[in-house]
Every structure is written in C-alpha cells, then in structure tokens.
Motif scaffolding. Structure first.
Motif, PDB file in Angstrom:
ATOM      1  N   ALA A   2      32.289  51.690  48.336  1.00 58.27           N
ATOM      2  CA  ALA A   2      32.331  50.550  47.700  1.00 58.27           C
ATOM      3  C   ALA A   2      31.358  50.254  46.611  1.00 58.27           C
ATOM      4  CB  ALA A   2      32.662  49.458  48.757  1.00 58.27           C
ATOM      5  N   SER A   3      29.938  50.205  47.075  1.00 59.02           N
ATOM      6  CA  SER A   3      28.808  49.932  46.179  1.00 59.02           C
ATOM      7  C   SER A   3      29.006  50.650  44.985  1.00 59.02           C
ATOM      8  CB  SER A   3      27.491  50.121  46.996  1.00 59.02           C
ATOM      9  OG  SER A   3      27.437  49.499  48.137  1.00 59.02           O
ATOM     10  N   GLU A   4      29.034  52.051  44.994  1.00 57.47           N
ATOM     11  CA  GLU A   4      29.244  52.822  43.576  1.00 57.47           C
ATOM     12  C   GLU A   4      30.522  52.261  43.036  1.00 57.47           C
ATOM     13  OE1 GLU A   4      27.287  55.596  46.362  1.00 57.47           O
ATOM     14  OE2 GLU A   4      28.541  54.245  46.633  1.00 57.47           O
ATOM     15  N   VAL A   5      31.706  51.914  43.375  1.00 62.42           N
ATOM     16  CA  VAL A   5      32.642  51.516  42.838  1.00 62.42           C
ATOM     17  C   VAL A   5      32.279  50.288  42.011  1.00 62.42           C
ATOM     18  CG1 VAL A   5      35.077  50.290  42.842  1.00 62.42           C
ATOM     19  CG2 VAL A   5      34.288  52.508  44.153  1.00 62.42           C
ATOM     20  N   GLU A   6      31.814  49.361  42.716  1.00 56.78           N
ATOM     21  CA  GLU A   6      31.423  47.996  42.251  1.00 56.78           C
ATOM     22  C   GLU A   6      30.336  48.299  40.979  1.00 56.78           C
ATOM     23  OE1 GLU A   6      30.850  43.471  42.950  1.00 56.78           O
ATOM     24  OE2 GLU A   6      32.469  45.020  42.869  1.00 56.78           O
ATOM     25  N   HIS A   7      29.532  49.161  41.070  1.00 54.10           N
ATOM     26  CA  HIS A   7      28.631  49.378  40.084  1.00 54.10           C
ATOM     27  C   HIS A   7      29.402  49.951  38.795  1.00 54.10           C
ATOM     28  CE1 HIS A   7      24.802  50.539  38.144  1.00 54.10           C
ATOM     29  NE2 HIS A   7      25.408  51.815  37.789  1.00 54.10           N
ATOM     30  N   MET A   8      30.129  50.849  39.061  1.00 50.13           N
ATOM     31  CA  MET A   8      30.594  51.602  37.938  1.00 50.13           C
ATOM     32  C   MET A   8      31.601  50.698  37.248  1.00 50.13           C
ATOM     33  SD  MET A   8      33.443  54.470  39.457  1.00 50.13           S
ATOM     34  CE  MET A   8      32.374  54.999  40.728  1.00 50.13           C
ATOM     35  N   ASP A  51      39.075  62.329  46.371  1.00 52.55           N
ATOM     36  CA  ASP A  51      40.130  62.510  47.366  1.00 52.55           C
ATOM     37  C   ASP A  51      39.881  61.329  48.457  1.00 52.55           C
ATOM     38  OD1 ASP A  51      41.615  65.137  47.179  1.00 52.55           O
ATOM     39  OD2 ASP A  51      39.565  65.678  46.956  1.00 52.55           O
ATOM     40  N   SER A  52      38.531  61.193  48.894  1.00 49.47           N
ATOM     41  CA  SER A  52      38.378  59.919  49.943  1.00 49.47           C
ATOM     42  C   SER A  52      36.909  59.526  49.559  1.00 49.47           C
ATOM     43  CB  SER A  52      38.716  60.258  51.262  1.00 49.47           C
ATOM     44  OG  SER A  52      37.754  61.504  51.530  1.00 49.47           O
ATOM     45  N   PHE A  53      36.920  58.286  50.090  1.00 49.69           N
ATOM     46  CA  PHE A  53      35.229  57.716  50.083  1.00 49.69           C
ATOM     47  C   PHE A  53      34.650  57.753  51.140  1.00 49.69           C
ATOM     48  CE2 PHE A  53      37.345  54.465  47.004  1.00 49.69           C
ATOM     49  CZ  PHE A  53      36.745  54.804  45.883  1.00 49.69           C
ATOM     50  N   ALA A  54      33.221  58.238  51.097  1.00 50.81           N
ATOM     51  CA  ALA A  54      32.405  58.573  52.348  1.00 50.81           C
ATOM     52  C   ALA A  54      31.891  57.293  53.031  1.00 50.81           C
ATOM     53  CB  ALA A  54      31.197  59.188  51.901  1.00 50.81           C
ATOM     54  N   GLY A  55      32.195  55.859  52.434  1.00 49.90           N
ATOM     55  CA  GLY A  55      31.747  54.818  53.401  1.00 49.90           C
ATOM     56  C   GLY A  55      30.340  54.730  53.075  1.00 49.90           C
ATOM     57  N   ALA A  56      29.821  55.133  52.091  1.00 53.46           N
ATOM     58  CA  ALA A  56      28.135  54.998  51.406  1.00 53.46           C
ATOM     59  C   ALA A  56      28.190  53.277  51.132  1.00 53.46           C
ATOM     60  CB  ALA A  56      27.876  55.612  50.433  1.00 53.46           C
ATOM     61  N   GLY A  57      26.900  52.663  51.575  1.00 53.26           N
ATOM     62  CA  GLY A  57      26.491  51.546  51.159  1.00 53.26           C
ATOM     63  C   GLY A  57      26.853  50.516  52.023  1.00 53.26           C
ATOM     64  N   ALA A  58      27.334  50.739  53.254  1.00 52.07           N
ATOM     65  CA  ALA A  58      27.865  49.767  53.982  1.00 52.07           C
ATOM     66  C   ALA A  58      26.524  49.187  54.773  1.00 52.07           C
ATOM     67  CB  ALA A  58      28.657  50.045  55.230  1.00 52.07           C
ATOM     68  N   GLU A  59      25.757  49.744  55.120  1.00 50.18           N
ATOM     69  CA  GLU A  59      24.272  49.458  55.703  1.00 50.18           C
ATOM     70  C   GLU A  59      24.678  48.431  56.869  1.00 50.18           C
ATOM     71  OE1 GLU A  59      23.133  51.770  54.077  1.00 50.18           O
ATOM     72  OE2 GLU A  59      23.215  51.414  51.865  1.00 50.18           O
ATOM     73  N   ILE A  76      36.576  66.364  47.505  1.00 48.05           N
ATOM     74  CA  ILE A  76      35.641  65.576  47.032  1.00 48.05           C
ATOM     75  C   ILE A  76      35.616  64.253  47.845  1.00 48.05           C
ATOM     76  CG2 ILE A  76      34.570  64.264  45.076  1.00 48.05           C
ATOM     77  CD1 ILE A  76      36.247  66.197  43.341  1.00 48.05           C
ATOM     78  N   HIS A  77      34.725  64.151  48.889  1.00 50.61           N
ATOM     79  CA  HIS A  77      34.687  62.971  50.089  1.00 50.61           C
ATOM     80  C   HIS A  77      33.243  62.294  49.524  1.00 50.61           C
ATOM     81  CE1 HIS A  77      34.914  60.679  53.569  1.00 50.61           C
ATOM     82  NE2 HIS A  77      33.455  61.235  54.050  1.00 50.61           N
ATOM     83  N   SER A  78      33.314  61.250  48.775  1.00 55.07           N
ATOM     84  CA  SER A  78      32.267  60.983  48.049  1.00 55.07           C
ATOM     85  C   SER A  78      32.147  59.400  47.717  1.00 55.07           C
ATOM     86  CB  SER A  78      32.023  61.525  46.810  1.00 55.07           C
ATOM     87  OG  SER A  78      32.123  63.050  46.840  1.00 55.07           O
ATOM     88  N   LEU A  79      30.930  58.992  47.446  1.00 55.86           N
ATOM     89  CA  LEU A  79      31.016  57.408  46.925  1.00 55.86           C
ATOM     90  C   LEU A  79      31.022  56.742  47.907  1.00 55.86           C
ATOM     91  CD1 LEU A  79      32.141  57.957  43.228  1.00 55.86           C
ATOM     92  CD2 LEU A  79      29.973  58.457  44.047  1.00 55.86           C
ATOM     93  N   ILE A 135      32.522  68.545  49.582  1.00 53.70           N
ATOM     94  CA  ILE A 135      31.419  67.851  48.809  1.00 53.70           C
ATOM     95  C   ILE A 135      31.182  66.431  48.907  1.00 53.70           C
ATOM     96  CG2 ILE A 135      31.103  69.960  47.372  1.00 53.70           C
ATOM     97  CD1 ILE A 135      32.115  67.870  44.998  1.00 53.70           C
ATOM     98  N   MET A 136      30.145  65.977  49.151  1.00 60.07           N
ATOM     99  CA  MET A 136      29.942  64.589  49.098  1.00 60.07           C
ATOM    100  C   MET A 136      28.937  64.421  47.601  1.00 60.07           C
ATOM    101  SD  MET A 136      28.864  63.567  53.051  1.00 60.07           S
ATOM    102  CE  MET A 136      28.563  62.042  52.623  1.00 60.07           C
ATOM    103  N   PHE A 137      29.525  63.515  46.763  1.00 61.03           N
ATOM    104  CA  PHE A 137      28.824  63.404  45.358  1.00 61.03           C
ATOM    105  C   PHE A 137      28.124  61.913  45.621  1.00 61.03           C
ATOM    106  CE2 PHE A 137      28.957  62.735  40.893  1.00 61.03           C
ATOM    107  CZ  PHE A 137      28.400  63.783  40.413  1.00 61.03           C
ATOM    108  N   GLN A 138      26.681  62.022  45.865  1.00 59.31           N
ATOM    109  CA  GLN A 138      26.188  60.675  45.791  1.00 59.31           C
ATOM    110  C   GLN A 138      24.796  60.585  45.385  1.00 59.31           C
ATOM    111  OE1 GLN A 138      26.261  60.414  50.395  1.00 59.31           O
ATOM    112  NE2 GLN A 138      27.820  58.916  50.130  1.00 59.31           N
TER     113      GLN A 138
END
Length: 404
Positions: free
Chosen positions: A153-159, A180-188, A148-151, A117-120
């Motif tokens: 760095a942007s979500e980490v910075e925010h939380m 389990d691992s990060f999905a690389g979200a927020g790189a843009e 759980i392959h999710s979120l 699952i990707m939790f985004q």
C-alpha cells in the motif's frame, strides 16, 4: 486497549481452550494470552488450530522459491529502521536497475525453478504508475509463468501521488499491466504511535489498510506483515492484529500474516531493544489464535534464526518462507541467517513435517515425501555472496528469506 488488561488464571485457561477449539477471542483476551499464557500451552493451542484448519494436510509445511528484485534504493520516505535506502540527492549511494538487468534476473529465476518475483524498492521521487506499468508488462510478456507478488500500500500511495491519480486507479493500472498480488510491504506497525516513531513520513496505518481494502475489492489479494521490536508495546502489537482482522472480516483478501523482527544495524534506531525470540514465538501463536479469518501464518527465520523458524512450526505456523535468489533490504540491517533448499527441507522434516514447495496462492507444487528423492545436484545452493548475486553469474547463489 489497556496494557494492564488481565484475566484470572481460570478464565485464561478457558479462553485458551475456546481459542484452541476455534472460537473467536477478543483483543483484550489476545493481549492477556500474549502476556501471561504458559508458552507451551499457548503453542499447543495454536498448533491445534493449525491442525484443524489443515486437516488432511496438517503433516505438511510449505515453502516457495522466489526472487526479490530490488529495483532502486532511492527513497524519499527515510524510515528510521531502514538500512537500505539512499536519499535522492545521495548519488554516491543511490542506484537504480535498468529494465534489461531486471529481465535478466527474472530469467535466472525461471532457470532455477522459481515461480514468483517480489519487485520492491524505495519510493523514488520520479517513479509513478507509468514506471510500474512498463516494468510489469515487460516482465509478463517475457516470463508469463512468473507470478508478480510485489509492492504494498505504501508504494501505491506514493506512485498515485507522483502520477496525480487515485490509489484505486493506480491499482487497476498496475494489475492490468501484470501485478498479480501485493506483498504486504510497508505495514511495519499499524497503530499510530509506533508508526510515527519509526516511519513518520509514511501514510497512516489506517490509510495503509484502506488501500489494501481497495485492492482486495478490485480482486488483488495480498499478504499482511508486522515488524516487531522497535519499541512498540505489547498492546500495540495486538492492536496491529486487531486492525488486520477487522479488514479481513470485510474483504477476506489477506492470504497470510507474516511477523518478523527488527534488525538493528546501519540505521537510525540503533540501541532499540529487539523483540526476544520468545516474544516472537508468542506472537506467532497468538496470531494463529486471534486471526481466525486469515488462512496462513508464516514463520520467519531470516531474522530469528533457523531453530526459531523451525520452532514456529509448532506454534501455529504452516509455512516457512522462501528460498530466494536475492534479498537486500532486511540483510542490509543485519539479518545474517542463511541456508539452502536442502537444509530447509531438512529443517522442516526435523520439525516432524513433510516439506512441500508451494505456489503464491499456496497450492502444493511438489511434496517432498521421500528424502531419497531430494535433488542431489541442486542449483539452489548457499554460498550467498551478494557480490556473486550482483555479478549475475549463470547460477547465482540462493539464500533463504521469508518476506513473501
């Protein structure tokens, strides 16, 4: 890196040959190849690299079955390219899923053979580390077989900011809770100019990479992504690759690189020129040549179309994304390409490859050697109505996407 950096034709052929043989190329050489190398020669060189890297299994192209659970669209970041988010005060548009709904979606994922699952979602003003700890631990307790392959760095910075902790502590806590691992979200786009133009409230590209590097050091691997077509230059695209390769040299924590194209509907960047399909294929090929330290290149076809996704397998890609039960972020911006698992198997075979379902870490779970053994009564079907997905039917329709 100068936009007009160019090599003479003879030197360009030599650089392409060196890259095809596995030699490292410079950012300046990568930019020149991206801009000027003949398309088919560029693809052939990238495919040679792929075949060498996967010698023995080079005939295989992979996919994964997963679900992207979007837990909220409420977001304080307001990226200009995003058609998904709602401002915190927009109570008519904003929504949040409760935990029972999220667990139900996880149960459906398991029922349909999904492994990840990707939790985004948006950067909700109230969601700190505690929110993610609660949800990840509940998912892992109920469904320990789901990765759980999710979120990102942007979500980490925010939380971390919401909870008043360091990003390192946030990563440690959500990892312990079940991530389990990060999905690389927020790189843009990581370079400063295009990033500020499309996501002025997000952390810098350097900060994004710093947080990812911290995660890798803590044993949490990730993927890396790139959004193409919002007005960035060719040089900025290659600079994005350089920034990723530099971190990867230190950590080895990026499992894959996944470029995808900007979708222009329902957002504040209307009228921007999208990346062409040829530009997309060229970046797939150059990424395979330049990112000599990243194992996997994933071809997108949610945003580019089935034919281009299929072609990417001849330009260096070894993976064709995912069969996913749910995706709302890119689709809300206009991505309309849809299919089902059986069509995905056909697309991979038509490209001359053998399809294989993979795990999050790219182990082959099922190799579909013989089409005669493909499932006949497959629940992974493609009516793909978001209404049906929201309705929570026993076997909700799956759609093919590629954001893993």
């Amino acid at each position: 890196m100068p936009e007009n950096s160019e090599l003479a034709g003879t030197n360009r052929a030599a650089v392409l040959a060196r890259a095809a043989e596995g030699g490292r190329i410079t950012p300046e050489e990568a930019l020149d190849l991206y801009r000027h190398a003949p398309l088919h020669a560029l693809g052939a060189a990238a495919d040679a690299v792929r075949r060498r890297r996967y010698a023995g299994t080079e005939h295989i192209a992979t996919y994964i079955i997963e679900r992207n659970i979007n837990y909220t669209n409420v977001c304080v970041t307001a990226c200009k390219f995003c058609a998904f988010y709602a401002a915190p005060k927009d109570t008519a548009k904003g929504w949040t899923r409760d935990l029972d709904d999220i667990l139900r979606r996880c149960a459906e994922t398991v029922e349909l053979g999904g492994t990840q699952i990707m939790f985004q979602g948006g950067h909700h003003p109230d969601y700190g580390v505690e929110y993610y700890e609660q949800h990840f631990s509940a998912i892992k307790k109920a469904f320990p077989q789901l990765v759980i392959h999710s979120l990102g760095a942007s979500e980490v910075e925010h939380m971390a900011r919401i909870s008043g902790v360091t990003p390192e502590e946030a990563i440690r806590r959500i990892h312990a809770a079940g991530l389990d691992s990060f999905a690389g979200a927020g790189a843009e786009l990581l370079p400063a100019r295009p990033r500020k133009a499309i996501a002025p409230l997000k952390e810098s590209g350097e900060r994004w990479l710093e947080i990812m590097e911290t995660a890798h050091r803590l044993g949490v691997e990730s993927t890396s992504t790139m959004l193409m077509g919002t007005g960035e230059t060719n040089a900025e695209r290659i600079e994005h690759l350089r920034m990723i390769r530099e971190v990867q040299d230190r950590t080895g924590g990026f499992r894959a690189f996944i470029p995808y194209t900007y979708q222009p509907e329902n957002n504040h960047l209307k009228g921007r020129t999208q990346a062409t399909l040829f530009e997309y294929l060229r970046i797939i090929a150059v990424a395979r040549l330049f990112l000599d330290n990243v194992a996997h290149i994933q071809g997108s076809w949610l945003t580019t179309g089935k034919e281009v996704g299929q072609l990417s397998l001849h330009y260096g890609a070894d993976d064709l994304g995912s069969v996913m039960l749910e995706e709302n972020v890119v689709s809300s911006a206009g991505a309309k390409h849809r299919s089902d698992r059986l069509e995905l198997l056909h697309l991979i075979r038509a490209a001359g490859r053998v399809p294989a379902q993979r795990s999050t870490t790219y182990e082959h779970l099922v190799v579909h050697e013989d089409p005669a053994h493909d499932p006949v009564d497959d629940h992974v079907v493609s009516h793909l109505s978001s209404t049906a997905i929201e309705g929570g039917t026993a076997h909700p329709e799956l759609k093919l996407v590629d954001a893993s």
